[in-house]
Design a protein around this motif. Structure first.
Motif, PDB file in Angstrom:
ATOM      1  N   VAL A 290       0.824  -1.202   0.000  1.00 14.30           N
ATOM      2  CA  VAL A 290       0.000   0.000   0.000  1.00 14.30           C
ATOM      3  C   VAL A 290       0.862   1.258   0.000  1.00 14.30           C
ATOM      4  CG1 VAL A 290      -1.799   1.280   1.220  1.00 14.30           C
ATOM      5  CG2 VAL A 290      -1.832  -1.220   1.212  1.00 14.30           C
ATOM      6  N   ASN A 291       1.881   1.289   0.893  1.00 17.34           N
ATOM      7  CA  ASN A 291       2.757   2.456   1.000  1.00 17.34           C
ATOM      8  C   ASN A 291       4.195   2.007   1.240  1.00 17.34           C
ATOM      9  OD1 ASN A 291       0.991   4.820   0.851  1.00 17.34           O
ATOM     10  ND2 ASN A 291       0.072   4.030   2.730  1.00 17.34           N
TER      11      ASN A 291
ATOM     12  N   ALA B 102      16.823  -2.401   5.862  1.00 19.68           N
ATOM     13  CA  ALA B 102      17.024  -1.594   4.661  1.00 19.68           C
ATOM     14  C   ALA B 102      16.690  -0.127   4.898  1.00 19.68           C
ATOM     15  CB  ALA B 102      16.193  -2.141   3.510  1.00 19.68           C
ATOM     16  N   GLY B 103      16.177   0.188   6.108  1.00 21.50           N
ATOM     17  CA  GLY B 103      15.767   1.562   6.409  1.00 21.50           C
ATOM     18  C   GLY B 103      14.447   1.922   5.764  1.00 21.50           C
ATOM     19  N   ILE B 104      13.657   0.902   5.448  1.00 20.65           N
ATOM     20  CA  ILE B 104      12.400   1.095   4.723  1.00 20.65           C
ATOM     21  C   ILE B 104      11.215   0.612   5.548  1.00 20.65           C
ATOM     22  CG2 ILE B 104      11.098   0.416   2.654  1.00 20.65           C
ATOM     23  CD1 ILE B 104      13.768   0.054   1.223  1.00 20.65           C
ATOM     24  N   ALA B 105      10.168   1.413   5.587  1.00 16.64           N
ATOM     25  CA  ALA B 105       8.882   1.002   6.164  1.00 16.64           C
ATOM     26  C   ALA B 105       7.901   0.758   5.025  1.00 16.64           C
ATOM     27  CB  ALA B 105       8.343   2.068   7.108  1.00 16.64           C
ATOM     28  N   GLN B 106       7.089  -0.291   5.161  1.00 18.57           N
ATOM     29  CA  GLN B 106       6.085  -0.596   4.138  1.00 18.57           C
ATOM     30  C   GLN B 106       4.785  -0.986   4.805  1.00 18.57           C
ATOM     31  OE1 GLN B 106       9.239  -3.263   2.253  1.00 18.57           O
ATOM     32  NE2 GLN B 106       7.907  -2.929   0.462  1.00 18.57           N
ATOM     33  N   THR B 107       3.682  -0.690   4.124  1.00 20.98           N
ATOM     34  CA  THR B 107       2.362  -1.093   4.582  1.00 20.98           C
ATOM     35  C   THR B 107       1.799  -2.112   3.598  1.00 20.98           C
ATOM     36  OG1 THR B 107       1.953   1.081   5.570  1.00 20.98           O
ATOM     37  CG2 THR B 107       0.039  -0.317   5.187  1.00 20.98           C
ATOM     38  N   TRP B 108       1.194  -3.176   4.167  1.00 24.10           N
ATOM     39  CA  TRP B 108       0.666  -4.275   3.353  1.00 24.10           C
ATOM     40  C   TRP B 108      -0.795  -4.514   3.692  1.00 24.10           C
ATOM     41  CZ3 TRP B 108       4.799  -5.812   0.419  1.00 24.10           C
ATOM     42  CH2 TRP B 108       6.072  -5.580   0.944  1.00 24.10           C
TER      43      TRP B 108
ATOM     44  N   SER C 194      -6.984  -0.426  11.037  1.00 23.20           N
ATOM     45  CA  SER C 194      -7.784  -0.904   9.901  1.00 23.20           C
ATOM     46  C   SER C 194      -7.395  -2.322   9.471  1.00 23.20           C
ATOM     47  CB  SER C 194      -7.624   0.055   8.715  1.00 23.20           C
ATOM     48  OG  SER C 194      -6.280   0.088   8.271  1.00 23.20           O
ATOM     49  N   GLY C 195      -6.391  -2.914  10.135  1.00 23.08           N
ATOM     50  CA  GLY C 195      -6.017  -4.292   9.835  1.00 23.08           C
ATOM     51  C   GLY C 195      -4.865  -4.457   8.867  1.00 23.08           C
ATOM     52  N   GLN C 196      -4.285  -3.353   8.410  1.00 19.45           N
ATOM     53  CA  GLN C 196      -3.118  -3.449   7.538  1.00 19.45           C
ATOM     54  C   GLN C 196      -1.875  -3.776   8.359  1.00 19.45           C
ATOM     55  OE1 GLN C 196      -3.172   0.367   5.532  1.00 19.45           O
ATOM     56  NE2 GLN C 196      -4.444  -0.413   3.872  1.00 19.45           N
ATOM     57  N   VAL C 197      -0.872  -4.360   7.714  1.00 18.86           N
ATOM     58  CA  VAL C 197       0.378  -4.719   8.370  1.00 18.86           C
ATOM     59  C   VAL C 197       1.464  -3.736   7.947  1.00 18.86           C
ATOM     60  CG1 VAL C 197       2.151  -6.498   8.622  1.00 18.86           C
ATOM     61  CG2 VAL C 197      -0.258  -7.149   8.486  1.00 18.86           C
ATOM     62  N   VAL C 198       2.232  -3.259   8.918  1.00 14.59           N
ATOM     63  CA  VAL C 198       3.343  -2.361   8.659  1.00 14.59           C
ATOM     64  C   VAL C 198       4.629  -3.076   9.052  1.00 14.59           C
ATOM     65  CG1 VAL C 198       4.330  -0.067   9.056  1.00 14.59           C
ATOM     66  CG2 VAL C 198       1.860  -0.408   9.225  1.00 14.59           C
TER      67      VAL C 198
END
Length: 325
Positions: free
Chosen positions: A27-28, A316-322, A307-311
């Motif tokens: 997502v992000n 790697a210094g990266i955040a992601q939303t799934w 909302s139930g998304q996973v972060v």
């Protein structure tokens, strides 16, 4: 010709298997430290990220606003590497640790509340309670060390026979779950040091987690055993349905209601589980560090949003939303 068909068939099979194992529902994405991170912690709701990089030091980000909130710099005058960190359940405080010292941060005011050093044992993991004063350290000398920074009271939990690898403290600071190389995890009281429940595995326990209202715990070892425990009875509720060999966990977190568990591994894998059935309900592959060969990233922390998304937050210094949608 037959060999060519076999090779093509093998490649197609790998492609289809890869599609089964990972979904691409990202997502992000936020690249917070292009040089990578040595530690990375997320708030319970996945909104805030606290990370350390060699070039930038300790940083606090608001992922929702895509904004850097604070630049804390180095933890100590010697610029030692931060290897572990944690944000309190209420998002107010955080703890960061090098191998030999730890600092507590007031995130609301963007300032340090102090730096403390240890003379015995190497710090392997840390956690902090909601008041910012109750902290717990996992040490290489077999101790789980609880400290009340307000009163100076220390309690050395000595039940483990080998290195303590992972610790989790309850939001009120009254209970700690610790797991170590001795194949045991213990839930114990920080006032008395008394063991409430003991959980045995058949190999070294490398990750533990507590659900925020104290109903459930998770323990994971270096083999294929990841268990969910009912803390009211001390009995095993379920075992996660692991299909890969030696699935080590580098991070884990329950949803607020305890029905879901998010996990991360040292090999970029991010997953979501049903804690009642043990079934996998989502799996993704985190982005690697840019130009890394082979592509790699340790999933240092995971969180589940309201909302139930996973972060996920990685080395790697990266955040992601799934999302599983």
């Amino acid at each position: 010709m037959r060999k060519v068909f076999l090779i093509v068939g093998f490649i197609l099979a790998l492609t289809s298997l890869s599609g089964c194992f990972f979904s691409s529902s990202e997502v992000n994405r936020w690249v917070l430290a292009s040089d990578g991170a040595t530690s990375f912690s997320l708030s319970r709701d996945g909104r805030f990220a606290l990370l350390h990089s060699t070039q930038q030091g300790i940083l606090l980000w608001d992922l929702q606003q895509n904004k850097k909130l604070a630049d804390f710099g180095s933890q100590d005058p010697h610029h030692n590497t931060v290897i572990s960190s944690s944000i309190s359940d209420n998002n107010r405080f955080a703890i960061t640790a090098t191998a030999q010292n730890f600092a507590v941060w007031d995130l609301a005011w963007g300032k340090s509340d102090g730096l403390w050093s240890l003379s015995d044992g190497v710090i392997r993991d840390v956690d902090i309670a909601n008041n910012g004063q109750h902290i717990v350290l996992a040490l290489s000398n077999g101790k789980a060390l609880y400290i009340d920074l307000g009163t100076g009271r220390r309690l050395e939990f000595l039940a483990h026979q080998e290195k303590v690898n992972s610790v989790a403290i309850s939001a009120n600071g009254q209970y700690v779950l610790s797991g170590g190389n001795d194949y045991f995890a213990y839930l114990w009281n920080t006032r008395s040091g008394q063991i409430i429940h003991s959980f045995e595995h058949t190999s070294r326990i490398n990750r533990v987690a507590l659900q925020r209202d104290g109903k459930l715990a998770m323990t994971a070892d270096g083999g294929n055993d990841i268990f969910i425990w009912d803390l009211q009875t001390g009995k095993k509720q379920t075992a996660l349905s692991i299909h890969l060999r030696q699935q080590n966990l580098s991070s884990a977190r329950f949803s607020d209601d305890g029905t879901r568990l998010a996990t991360g591994t040292p090999s970029r894998r991010v997953e979501l589980w049903d804690t009642t059935t043990g079934k996998n309900i989502g799996r993704w592959e985190a982005a690697p560090l840019q130009d890394a060969r082979p592509p790699s990233a340790v999933v240092y922390d995971v969180a589940i949003t309201p909302s139930g998304q996973v972060v996920s937050g990685t080395s790697a210094g990266i955040a992601q939303t799934w999302t599983t949608d």
